[in-house]
Design an enzyme around this catalytic site. Structure first.
Site, PDB file in Angstrom:
ATOM      1  N   ARG A  81       0.883  -1.181   0.000  1.00 48.85           N
ATOM      2  CA  ARG A  81       0.000   0.000   0.000  1.00 48.85           C
ATOM      3  C   ARG A  81       0.911   1.219   0.000  1.00 48.85           C
ATOM      4  O   ARG A  81       1.712   1.403   0.916  1.00 48.85           O
ATOM      5  CB  ARG A  81      -0.912   0.000   1.230  1.00 48.85           C
ATOM      6  CG  ARG A  81      -1.634   1.322   1.410  1.00 48.85           C
ATOM      7  CD  ARG A  81      -2.753   1.261   2.413  1.00 48.85           C
ATOM      8  NE  ARG A  81      -3.911   0.598   1.845  1.00 48.85           N
ATOM      9  CZ  ARG A  81      -5.149   0.699   2.312  1.00 48.85           C
ATOM     10  NH1 ARG A  81      -5.388   1.448   3.371  1.00 48.85           N
ATOM     11  NH2 ARG A  81      -6.149   0.054   1.743  1.00 48.85           N
ATOM     12  N   GLN A 107     -10.122  -4.042  -3.530  1.00 47.45           N
ATOM     13  CA  GLN A 107     -11.432  -3.613  -3.024  1.00 47.45           C
ATOM     14  C   GLN A 107     -12.530  -3.982  -4.022  1.00 47.45           C
ATOM     15  O   GLN A 107     -13.621  -4.396  -3.644  1.00 47.45           O
ATOM     16  CB  GLN A 107     -11.423  -2.100  -2.782  1.00 47.45           C
ATOM     17  CG  GLN A 107     -12.732  -1.559  -2.268  1.00 47.45           C
ATOM     18  CD  GLN A 107     -13.068  -2.024  -0.857  1.00 47.45           C
ATOM     19  OE1 GLN A 107     -12.245  -1.884   0.043  1.00 47.45           O
ATOM     20  NE2 GLN A 107     -14.249  -2.580  -0.655  1.00 47.45           N
ATOM     21  N   CYS A 155     -16.469   1.487   0.265  1.00 46.35           N
ATOM     22  CA  CYS A 155     -15.270   0.697   0.585  1.00 46.35           C
ATOM     23  C   CYS A 155     -14.847   0.862   2.040  1.00 46.35           C
ATOM     24  O   CYS A 155     -14.123   0.019   2.564  1.00 46.35           O
ATOM     25  CB  CYS A 155     -14.126   1.078  -0.351  1.00 46.35           C
ATOM     26  SG  CYS A 155     -13.537   2.769  -0.148  1.00 46.35           S
ATOM     27  N   ARG A 207     -13.545  -8.584   1.772  1.00 50.53           N
ATOM     28  CA  ARG A 207     -12.132  -8.341   1.506  1.00 50.53           C
ATOM     29  C   ARG A 207     -11.331  -9.597   1.857  1.00 50.53           C
ATOM     30  O   ARG A 207     -10.431 -10.008   1.132  1.00 50.53           O
ATOM     31  CB  ARG A 207     -11.633  -7.149   2.338  1.00 50.53           C
ATOM     32  CG  ARG A 207     -12.212  -5.803   1.938  1.00 50.53           C
ATOM     33  CD  ARG A 207     -11.707  -5.366   0.586  1.00 50.53           C
ATOM     34  NE  ARG A 207     -10.244  -5.312   0.571  1.00 50.53           N
ATOM     35  CZ  ARG A 207      -9.507  -4.280   1.006  1.00 50.53           C
ATOM     36  NH1 ARG A 207     -10.103  -3.200   1.453  1.00 50.53           N
ATOM     37  NH2 ARG A 207      -8.186  -4.322   0.941  1.00 50.53           N
TER      38      ARG A 207
HETATM   39  N1  NVA Z   1      -9.808   6.805  -1.703  1.00 49.66           N
HETATM   40  C1  NVA Z   1      -9.479   6.353  -0.365  1.00 49.66           C
HETATM   41  C2  NVA Z   1      -9.748   4.884  -0.227  1.00 49.66           C
HETATM   42  C3  NVA Z   1      -9.538   4.335   1.161  1.00 49.66           C
HETATM   43  C4  NVA Z   1      -9.744   2.872   1.245  1.00 49.66           C
HETATM   44  C5  NVA Z   1      -8.030   6.673  -0.063  1.00 49.66           C
HETATM   45  O1  NVA Z   1      -7.173   6.484  -0.935  1.00 49.66           O
HETATM   46  O2  NVA Z   1      -7.750   7.136   1.052  1.00 49.66           O
HETATM   47  N1   CP Z   2     -11.278  -0.101   2.191  1.00 51.14           N
HETATM   48  C1   CP Z   2     -10.009  -0.174   2.641  1.00 51.14           C
HETATM   49  O1   CP Z   2      -9.057  -0.438   1.915  1.00 51.14           O
HETATM   50  O2   CP Z   2      -9.898   0.008   3.993  1.00 51.14           O
HETATM   51  P1   CP Z   2      -8.550   0.237   4.798  1.00 51.14           P
HETATM   52  O3   CP Z   2      -7.974   1.559   4.381  1.00 51.14           O
HETATM   53  O4   CP Z   2      -8.972   0.215   6.235  1.00 51.14           O
HETATM   54  O5   CP Z   2      -7.587  -0.888   4.493  1.00 51.14           O
END
Ligand code: NVA
Ligand code: CP
Length: 306
Positions: free
Chosen positions: A102, A132, A263, A291
């Site tokens: 991530r 997701q 999400c 998930r």
């Molecule tokens: N668009 C959001 C999604 C979080 C799961 C972000 O990138 O923070």
């Molecule tokens: N939806 C999602 O990816 O949640 P987190 O940011 O908690 O991992």
């Protein structure tokens, strides 16, 4: 060997196969039949941004499949202190069997993948959040809402929107995207998705009026107006996104049995009203749980491709 960086690299059949494996594993889990399909394997999980669902689902999923997951925060590993991505990739992929990342720029995971000996999974970048969408589609299948989808995405043109575009383009459904002016989706991603849509029969239409987009939709979805990394824009965005909250007025324009997806994390009173969120909380938390199941399907599928 395959990586899972965006849905763009996957065929419709492959996406559906991953979801089917996930559903099968879910069925077995509920009936307490455990298959240790990734026994003795390790998943490295590099997090350069916060997470609740992604971390818990990958870590739990790996354990349930008989393997082990390592939580690697960039605050603790040398990547965060300037060790090159290509060196980190060669080291971690020499010890782990799969790596989930991530991060911010999508090019980071592309570079990591190009130096990796093992499959890389995108656990969210600034551009895409494909794991997701596996869970989201699995949830629509389970809620008998995966036929003739007309999906309205209301909000910021972000990583979630781009992933919805790729899912629609691959599976061939109608996606309507409503964003405020200036917060539209990336035009290169849109052009890519439109090109794929010509092959699949998908329709991807952009709007600046959310009500237009939601009219007659079978699925309505949204996401935070302020993604991770944009925190200092929050106050300005709240003003600009006024009128884009998914509430009962907005939902009344969709089909009467329209599904609402999010999400998470959700910000009530901003992108969704408290009332609408709670009314649809059953499907939203099924989506969150999925998930775990969808990603187990993905990891088993990736393991089979080697
Ligand atoms: N668009 C959001 C999604 C979080 C799961 C972000 O990138 O923070
Ligand atoms: N939806 C999602 O990816 O949640 P987190 O940011 O908690 O991992």
């Amino acid at each position: 060997m395959r990586h899972f960086l965006t849905l763009k690299d996957f065929t419709k059949d492959e996406i559906l196969e991953i979801i089917d494996i996930g559903l099968e594993i879910k069925k077995n889990l509920k009936s307490k039949i455990y298959k240790k399909e990734l026994e003795n394997q390790t998943l490295g999980m590099i997090f350069e941004k916060s997470s609740t669902r992604t971390r818990v689902s990958f870590e739990t999923g790996m354990f349930q499949l008989g393997g082990h997951a390592l939580f690697l925060s960039n605050r603790d590993i040398h990547l965060g202190r300037g060790e090159p991505i290509k060196d980190t990739a060669r080291v971690i992929s020499s010890m782990c069997d799969m790596v989930m990342i991530r991060t911010f720029e999508h090019s980071m995971i592309e570079e990591f993948a190009s130096y990796s000996k093992v499959p890389i999974i995108n656990g969210l970048t600034d551009s895409y959040h494909p794991v997701q969408l596996l869970a989201d589609y699995m949830t629509l299948v389970e809620h008998s809402a995966s036929e003739n989808i007309v999906c309205a995405y209301v909000g910021d043109g972000n990583n979630m929107t781009h992933s919805w575009m790729m899912l629609a383009a691959k599976l061939g459904f109608e996606l309507r995207i409503a964003t405020p002016v200036g917060y539209e989706v990336d035009q290169t991603v849109l052009a890519d998705a439109q090109e794929l849509a010509c092959e699949s029969g998908a329709k991807i239409i952009t709007y600046n009026d959310p009500k237009e987009a939601v009219k007659g939709a079978t699925v309505v979805t949204t996401d935070t107006w302020t993604s991770m990394g944009q925190e200092e824009e929050k106050e300005e965005r709240i003003k600009i996104f006024k009128g884009f909250m998914v509430d009962e007025n907005m939902m009344s324009l969709a089909q009467s049995d329209a599904k609402f997806l999010h999400c998470l994390p959700a910000y009530r009173g901003l992108e969704v009203s408290e009332e609408t969120f709670e009314k649809h909380s059953k499907i939203v938390f099924d989506e969150a749980e999925n998930r775990l199941h969808a990603q187990k399907g993905l990891m088993v599928w990736l393991d089979k491709q080697r």
